[in-house]
Structure formats: C-alpha cells, structure tokens
Design an enzyme around this catalytic site. Structure first.
Site, PDB file in Angstrom:
ATOM      1  N   LYS A  30     -10.113 -23.037   1.052  1.00 43.65           N
ATOM      2  CA  LYS A  30      -9.612 -23.205  -0.316  1.00 43.65           C
ATOM      3  C   LYS A  30     -10.373 -22.311  -1.282  1.00 43.65           C
ATOM      4  O   LYS A  30     -11.597 -22.237  -1.227  1.00 43.65           O
ATOM      5  CB  LYS A  30      -9.788 -24.668  -0.738  1.00 43.65           C
ATOM      6  CG  LYS A  30      -9.070 -25.014  -2.015  1.00 43.65           C
ATOM      7  CD  LYS A  30      -9.595 -26.282  -2.649  1.00 43.65           C
ATOM      8  CE  LYS A  30      -9.364 -26.239  -4.153  1.00 43.65           C
ATOM      9  NZ  LYS A  30     -10.268 -27.093  -4.901  1.00 43.65           N
ATOM     10  N   ALA A  77     -11.412 -23.133  -8.459  1.00 41.59           N
ATOM     11  CA  ALA A  77     -11.815 -22.568  -9.740  1.00 41.59           C
ATOM     12  C   ALA A  77     -13.326 -22.368  -9.766  1.00 41.59           C
ATOM     13  O   ALA A  77     -13.844 -21.414 -10.330  1.00 41.59           O
ATOM     14  CB  ALA A  77     -11.398 -23.506 -10.862  1.00 41.59           C
ATOM     15  N   ALA A  82     -15.523 -23.081  -6.762  1.00 38.83           N
ATOM     16  CA  ALA A  82     -16.152 -22.723  -5.488  1.00 38.83           C
ATOM     17  C   ALA A  82     -15.110 -22.280  -4.469  1.00 38.83           C
ATOM     18  O   ALA A  82     -13.938 -22.635  -4.585  1.00 38.83           O
ATOM     19  CB  ALA A  82     -16.915 -23.935  -4.952  1.00 38.83           C
ATOM     20  N   ASP A 118     -15.725 -36.062 -11.464  1.00 37.77           N
ATOM     21  CA  ASP A 118     -14.480 -35.358 -11.085  1.00 37.77           C
ATOM     22  C   ASP A 118     -13.663 -36.227 -10.135  1.00 37.77           C
ATOM     23  O   ASP A 118     -13.372 -35.839  -8.998  1.00 37.77           O
ATOM     24  CB  ASP A 118     -14.840 -34.012 -10.434  1.00 37.77           C
ATOM     25  CG  ASP A 118     -13.635 -33.080 -10.333  1.00 37.77           C
ATOM     26  OD1 ASP A 118     -12.618 -33.338 -11.012  1.00 37.77           O
ATOM     27  OD2 ASP A 118     -13.703 -32.102  -9.575  1.00 37.77           O
TER      28      ASP A 118
HETATM   29  N1  LIG Z   1     -16.853 -31.863   4.017  1.00 37.50           N
HETATM   30  C1  LIG Z   1     -15.558 -31.557   3.973  1.00 37.50           C
HETATM   31  N2  LIG Z   1     -14.756 -31.803   5.036  1.00 37.50           N
HETATM   32  C2  LIG Z   1     -13.447 -31.475   5.004  1.00 37.50           C
HETATM   33  N3  LIG Z   1     -12.844 -30.901   3.946  1.00 37.50           N
HETATM   34  C3  LIG Z   1     -13.591 -30.633   2.852  1.00 37.50           C
HETATM   35  C4  LIG Z   1     -14.976 -30.947   2.806  1.00 37.50           C
HETATM   36  N4  LIG Z   1     -15.460 -30.556   1.613  1.00 37.50           N
HETATM   37  C5  LIG Z   1     -14.422 -30.035   0.942  1.00 37.50           C
HETATM   38  N5  LIG Z   1     -13.284 -30.071   1.670  1.00 37.50           N
HETATM   39  C6  LIG Z   1     -11.946 -29.588   1.261  1.00 37.50           C
HETATM   40  O1  LIG Z   1     -12.096 -28.592   0.274  1.00 37.50           O
HETATM   41  C7  LIG Z   1     -11.528 -29.022  -0.968  1.00 37.50           C
HETATM   42  C8  LIG Z   1     -12.411 -28.565  -2.123  1.00 37.50           C
HETATM   43  O2  LIG Z   1     -13.743 -29.047  -1.957  1.00 37.50           O
HETATM   44  P1  LIG Z   1     -14.535 -29.679  -3.178  1.00 37.50           P
HETATM   45  O3  LIG Z   1     -15.900 -30.010  -2.720  1.00 37.50           O
HETATM   46  O4  LIG Z   1     -13.710 -30.784  -3.751  1.00 37.50           O
HETATM   47  O5  LIG Z   1     -14.655 -28.441  -4.179  1.00 37.50           O
HETATM   48  P2  LIG Z   1     -13.906 -28.091  -5.550  1.00 37.50           P
HETATM   49  O6  LIG Z   1     -15.009 -28.079  -6.543  1.00 37.50           O
HETATM   50  O7  LIG Z   1     -13.311 -26.743  -5.317  1.00 37.50           O
HETATM   51  O8  LIG Z   1     -12.873 -29.144  -5.829  1.00 37.50           O
HETATM   52  C9  LIG Z   1     -11.413 -30.530  -0.849  1.00 37.50           C
HETATM   53  O9  LIG Z   1     -10.387 -31.049  -1.674  1.00 37.50           O
HETATM   54  C10 LIG Z   1     -11.117 -30.693   0.629  1.00 37.50           C
HETATM   55  O10 LIG Z   1      -9.749 -30.409   0.883  1.00 37.50           O
HETATM   56 MG   LIG Z   2     -12.776 -31.101  -5.512  1.00 39.19          MG
END
Ligand SMILES: Nc1ncnc2c1ncn2[C@@H]1O[C@H](COP(=O)(O)OP(=O)(O)O)[C@@H](O)[C@H]1O
Ligand SMILES: [Mg+2]
Length: 206
Positions: free
Chosen positions: A5, A8, A10, A117
């Site tokens: 992914k 915005a 990371a 968040d």
């Molecule tokens: N430990 C994890 N295991 C599986 N998927 C993850 C994990 N961490 C993040 N993701 C996936 O990546 C997406 C974005 O991560 P997140 O930590 O929420 O960062 P952001 O600040 O971009 O929202 C999450 O919505 C999920 O789909």
């Molecule tokens: Mg997130």
C-alpha cells in the site's frame, strides 16, 4: 519486497524478517515540509508507533509484534497479520465486530492512550481474533476530550464508509466500550462527542 500500500503517510511492503512474514512500514519524506521538521515528525511517529504497539500488549490488546525499528530511516518491521480488514468485511460482520472494537478502544482509553486514527482500515480480523494497527498518531492522555475525539472519528468513519449500518454498528461499539469503561465515564465521553459534533456543525454554518 512487494508493495502492499502506498499511503499518504507511509508505504507498506510485504517482506520477511528472520524468516518470518513481515510488513515493512516506511515513513516517506514530505517535500512540502521544512526538512528538519519533516525529519522530526517522521522519527517521532516511528518511535511512537513502535512503543505503543508494544505497550498496548500489556493492556491485553492484540497488536502486531515489532520485529525491528530503524529510527534514522523511519522504518518499522512488523509481524504480518493474516486476515481481512474490517473495512472489507460484509456489513453484518462489521456490525458484530464493532462490539469487540469498542472493547479494544475502551481498553486503550482505560490505560490513558488515545489511538488518533480509529478507522475500519486499522483493524484486521485474524484467526486469532481482532488486531489493531497504526499507532503513529497515538498519544498518552487523560483528557475526556481526547477520548471523545477518538470516538467521534470512528463514528464519522462509520457514517461515511459504512452509512447503511452506522446506527447498529455505533450502538454495538458503545456497548463494548461501556463494558470496559463503565456507565458513568462512557456517558461523559459520549456527551463530549455530541459537543464536538455541535461545534463542527456551527463551524460549517459560519
Ligand atoms: N502488520 C500488518 N499485517 C498485515 N497488514 C498490515 C500490517 N500493517 C499494515 N498492514 C496493511 O497496511 C495498511 C496500512 O498500514 P497502516 O499501519 O494502517 O498505515 P497507514 O498510516 O498508511 O494507514 C493497513 O490498512 C493494512 O491493510
Ligand atoms: Mg492505517
């Protein structure tokens, strides 16, 4: 390394860490920020996220394990959680899960942590239960207003992304939350949510 992914704030990659499936979260440079400030913000959020992911475990909340933190490069290696984002579940399942989400948020607040968040993309339903992610904007706080801001955001997310189920989902969320925090504090916080909503409405009118 596979890009999962581009966010915005990371970028998220699927990779491995010591033979384990891992997620790499990298906070990218923002050119619109003054460089020194940008570095400070990214480093702070990286450290905060790693710290809170670990601390939340001590409250009995399931979060991904933190495998490694590179403060300088603003990178975190996390345990990969297999499962589905709550956002992508069928409506009925989202409603049901909201009670558990309410309990998790209740546990955070009970321990003086605001998540910052609370969206349905920051929870994964795994085989071992519900897992909460994304602590980069979390804060230690004992203010009712901060807890209300968390609840208000979650309500807003239900309203916009899950409009057809918002009433049932919100009711169950509050049920779970109340179970952890008790009736009195929950009522206070919900009242504060209403105050914030009113504030918002007037701000829009003016
Ligand atoms: N430990 C994890 N295991 C599986 N998927 C993850 C994990 N961490 C993040 N993701 C996936 O990546 C997406 C974005 O991560 P997140 O930590 O929420 O960062 P952001 O600040 O971009 O929202 C999450 O919505 C999920 O789909
Ligand atoms: Mg997130």
């Amino acid at each position: 390394m596979k890009l999962l992914k581009k966010g915005a704030e990371a970028d998220i990659y699927i990779t491995s860490w010591n033979g384990q499936n891992s997620v790499l979260k990298i906070r990218k440079k923002k050119d619109y920020r003054v460089h020194s400030l940008d570095t400070r913000i990214r480093t702070l959020r990286t450290i905060r996220e790693a710290k809170m992911l670990s601390e939340a475990k001590s409250f009995g909340i399931t979060t991904p394990l933190v495998y490694f933190v590179d403060e300088k490069k603003c990178k975190i290696y996390l345990q990969f959680i297999e499962g589905k984002l709550i956002r992508d579940l069928p409506a009925k399942k989202i409603i049901k899960t909201c009670k558990e989400i309410g309990k998790i948020v209740g546990l955070l607040h009970k321990n003086g942590v605001m998540h910052g968040d609370l969206t349905t993309s920051n929870f994964i339903l795994s085989q071992k239960g519900l897992v909460i992610l994304d602590f980069g904007l979390s804060q230690k706080t004992d203010k009712i207003d901060d807890y209300a801001i968390d609840l208000r955001l979650f309500k807003e997310v239900l309203n916009s992304a899950h409009a057809q189920i918002v009433d049932d989902a919100w009711t169950l969320f509050i049920q779970g939350y109340r179970k952890i925090l008790g009736k009195n504090i929950t009522e206070k916080i919900i009242n504060q949510v209403l105050v914030i909503e009113k504030r918002g409405r007037y701000a829009n009118v003016i």
